[in-house]
Design an enzyme around this catalytic site. Structure first.
Site, short mmCIF file in Angstrom:
data_model
loop_
_atom_site.label_atom_id
_atom_site.label_comp_id
_atom_site.label_asym_id
_atom_site.label_seq_id
_atom_site.Cartn_x
_atom_site.Cartn_y
_atom_site.Cartn_z
N LYS A 137 -12.26 -3.55 17.95
CA LYS A 137 -10.87 -3.89 18.30
C LYS A 137 -10.56 -3.58 19.77
O LYS A 137 -9.40 -3.65 20.17
CB LYS A 137 -9.91 -3.15 17.37
CG LYS A 137 -10.22 -3.43 15.87
CD LYS A 137 -9.13 -2.98 14.94
CE LYS A 137 -9.57 -3.12 13.47
NZ LYS A 137 -8.48 -3.25 12.55
N ASN A 184 0.85 -1.20 0.00
CA ASN A 184 0.00 0.00 0.00
C ASN A 184 0.88 1.25 0.00
O ASN A 184 2.10 1.15 0.01
CB ASN A 184 -0.96 -0.02 1.19
CG ASN A 184 -0.22 -0.07 2.51
OD1 ASN A 184 0.51 0.84 2.85
ND2 ASN A 184 -0.39 -1.17 3.25
N1 CTP Z 1 -4.90 -3.17 11.56
C1 CTP Z 1 -4.24 -4.26 12.05
N2 CTP Z 1 -4.28 -5.45 11.37
C2 CTP Z 1 -4.96 -5.55 10.23
C3 CTP Z 1 -5.63 -4.43 9.71
C4 CTP Z 1 -5.57 -3.26 10.40
O1 CTP Z 1 -3.62 -4.17 13.11
N3 CTP Z 1 -4.97 -6.70 9.57
C5 CTP Z 1 -4.87 -1.93 12.35
C6 CTP Z 1 -4.21 -0.76 11.67
O2 CTP Z 1 -2.83 -0.67 12.02
C7 CTP Z 1 -4.99 0.44 12.21
C8 CTP Z 1 -6.37 -0.13 12.46
O3 CTP Z 1 -6.21 -1.54 12.56
O4 CTP Z 1 -4.49 0.90 13.44
C9 CTP Z 1 -7.39 0.16 11.40
O5 CTP Z 1 -6.84 -0.15 10.13
P1 CTP Z 1 -7.67 0.13 8.81
O6 CTP Z 1 -6.83 -0.28 7.64
O7 CTP Z 1 -8.19 1.53 8.83
O8 CTP Z 1 -8.92 -0.79 8.97
P2 CTP Z 1 -9.16 -2.32 8.88
O9 CTP Z 1 -9.32 -2.86 10.26
O10 CTP Z 1 -8.16 -2.99 8.01
O11 CTP Z 1 -10.59 -2.37 8.20
P3 CTP Z 1 -11.00 -1.94 6.71
O12 CTP Z 1 -9.77 -2.13 5.86
O13 CTP Z 1 -12.09 -2.87 6.41
O14 CTP Z 1 -11.41 -0.49 6.80
#
Ligand code: CTP
Length: 405
Positions: free
Chosen positions: A343, A210
Site C-alpha cells: 500500500k 464488522n
Molecule cells: N483498508 C482500506 N481499504 C480496504 C481494506 C483495508 O483502506 N478495502 C485499510 C485499512 O483501513 C487499514 C489497512 O488498509 O488501514 C489494512 O486493513 P486490514 O483490514 O488489516 O487489511 P486488508 O488490506 O483488508 O487485508 P486483509 O483483510 O487481507 O488482511
C-alpha cells in the site's frame, strides 16, 4: 494544553455564574493556575470567598481593597495571565470593553492586558440580539478578542433562545483548542483520520459489517486536535461522540469512504487510516427485505471485492505521510510488513486483534509500529488515547526526518 497555563477568569454578574465555579475547579484539575476577578454585581450572586477557595488565590474585586500582594493590582493581574476569559460576559462588560471603559478592576485589567482575551457572552436573548450588543461583539472580534458563541436554550428569564453560557466541558474544549491552535506541535497540519467500520447493505434492513467501534480512530482524531491539527474525520457508523472541532464526514459503505477520502486527500499532510474497511460487498442489494421462503433453507450472498482505499491513496501519494492499521489474528509482523509495501505506506500500526486488551471495542490496545525500512517498535498494553499520542509523536518525528532529507 492547559497544564501550567495562567488564566485570569473575569466574572461578571449573570445568573450563569454558578457554572463558572465549576469551571475554575476543572481548570485547576487540568493543571492551570487560575485567578478570579469579579465585578461588584457578580459578588451579589456568589460570595468571593467561594472563588478564593476554589481558585486557591484571593478573589479580586476592587482596586481599593487594600491588598498588598500586587503593587498596582490591575497592571499586575493584566501582566500575570497567559489569557483572560470573561465568563459569563454580560452585555454591560462587552459594551465597556468595546468602548475602552475602565471604571472597575475587571474592566481596567481587561484594558491594561495585552494577552489573549476570550469572552463568553451570556444574557437574555433580546439583549444578545440587540444591535448595540451585536456591534460591540463585532468591534471586539475586529480587535482580536475571541468570542465564544453562547448556546441556545432555556434562559433564566423564562424565554428560550441564544444567550446561555455553554456548559463547562464545552468551555474547556474551546480553551484547549484555542491554545492548541497557537502552541500545539501539529498546528498548521491537515490530518485525515478514518475510523469505525464500513457497512455494506444486503437489503433495506440488513448489512455486512464488522466489530470496529471507532475508538482507536476517534482517539487519534482527538489527540491530533489537542495538538492543534486540522482534522477531517471520515467515519463509518459509530456510537461514539466525535471529538469537538473535528470536521466530521459520516459514511456508510467502503465506496463512500473512498470518495470522502479522495475529496480531501490532495490537501492533507497526514493520513491515518484506522477504519476497519469492509473488503467485500453483496453483488446485488435487494430493494425489499429478503424473506424466508422455504423453512430450513439457507441462502447464498454473492460478494464482490471493494476497492482498497489505502492502496489507492498510496498509489497517488505526494506530500502525504500515510499510516495504515493492520488488524491481524496470525503472522502479525509478516502480514503487516507486506501491507506497508503493497500500500506504499510510511508506517503501519499492527495489532493482533485476538489478544486480550487489543483490537475491537476495547479501551486499550497492544500495538507494534512498523516502518518501510523494516524497523519495528513494540508498545505494551496502553489506553487507545496513549497509543494515539505516541503514534502522532512518531509520525511527526518520521515526517520531519523525511522532509529534511
Ligand atoms: N483498508 C482500506 N481499504 C480496504 C481494506 C483495508 O483502506 N478495502 C485499510 C485499512 O483501513 C487499514 C489497512 O488498509 O488501514 C489494512 O486493513 P486490514 O483490514 O488489516 O487489511 P486488508 O488490506 O483488508 O487485508 P486483509 O483483510 O487481507 O488482511
Amino acid at each position: 494544553m492547559l497544564n501550567g497555563k495562567k488564566i485570569v477568569i473575569g466574572v461578571t454578574g449573570g445568573i450563569a455564574i454558578y457554572k463558572v465555579v465549576d469551571l475554575v475547579s476543572k481548570l485547576r484539575k487540568h493543571g492551570a493556575e487560575v485567578r478570579v476577578v469579579m465585578t461588584e454585581h457578580a459578588a451579589k450572586f456568589v460570595s468571593p470567598l467561594l472563588f478564593s477557595e476554589i481558585s486557591g488565590h484571593k478573589c479580586a474585586i476592587s482596586m481599593w481593597d487594600g491588598r498588598d500582594e500586587f503593587n498596582v493590582e490591575h497592571v499586575a493581574l493584566a501582566n500575570w495571565g497567559d489569557l483572560i476569559l470573561v465568563a459569563p460576559a454580560t452585555a454591560n462588560i462587552l459594551a465597556k470593553m468595546a468602548c475602552g471603559l475602565a471604571d472597575d478592576l475587571l474592566s481596567t485589567v481587561l484594558l491594561a492586558a495585552s494577552c489573549h482575551k476570550i469572552v463568553c457572552p451570556a444574557m437574555n436573548t433580546g439583549m444578545y440580539e440587540n444591535e448595540a450588543t451585536r456591534e460591540n461583539l463585532k468591534t471586539l472580534s475586529r480587535r482580536g478578542i475571541n468570542v465564544m458563541e453562547p448556546a441556545c436554550g432555556q434562559l433564566a428569564c423564562g424565554t428560550s433562545g441564544p444567550g446561555r453560557l455553554p456548559e463547562v466541558p464545552e468551555i474547556i474544549s474551546y480553551l484547549e483548542r484555542f491554545i492548541a491552535l497557537r502552541e500545539g506541535d501539529m498546528r498548521g497540519l491537515k490530518v485525515l483520520v478514518t475510523a469505525a467500520g464500513t457497512r455494506e447493505p444486503i437489503d433495506p434492513v440488513r448489512y455486512v459489517g464488522n466489530r470496529s467501534s471507532g475508538k482507536m480512530g476517534y482517539s487519534v482524531a482527538r489527540q491530533a486536535l489537542l495538538r492543534g491539527a486540522e482534522v477531517a474525520l471520515v467515519t463509518g457508523p459509530s456510537a461514539l461522540t466525535p471529538p469537538p472541532y473535528a470536521k466530521v464526514i459520516n459514511v456508510e459503505t467502503t465506496q463512500q469512504m473512498l470518495e470522502a477520502c479522495l475529496n480531501v486527500y490532495s490537501d492533507v499532510d497526514i493520513v491515518i487510516k484506522a477504519a476497519a474497511v469492509a473488503d467485500f460487498k453483496p453483488r446485488a442489494v435487494a430493494d425489499q427485505k429478503i424473506k424466508k421462503i422455504n423453512p430450513g433453507e439457507g441462502m447464498t450472498i454473492l460478494m464482490d471485492q471493494n476497492p482498497d482505499i489505502l492502496k489507492t491513496l498510496g498509489s497517488m501519494k505526494k506530500q502525504q505521510f500515510l499510516v495504515g492499521f493492520a488488524a491481524e489474528t496470525q503472522n502479525l509482523l509478516e502480514n503487516a510488513a507486506n501491507k506497508v509495501k503493497k500500500k506504499n505506506l510510511d508506517m503501519i500500526v499492527a495489532n493482533d486483534v485476538s489478544l486480550k486488551g487489543a483490537g475491537f471495542n476495547t479501551d486499550t490496545n497492544i500495538v507494534k509500529f512498523l516502518y518501510p525500512d523494516g524497523t519495528v517498535e513494540s508498545l505494551e498494553i496502553l489506553s487507545k488515547d496513549t497509543v494515539a499520542s505516541i503514534l502522532l509523536d512518531r509520525v511527526l518525528e518520521k515526517r520531519k526526518k523525511a522532509l529534511t532529507l
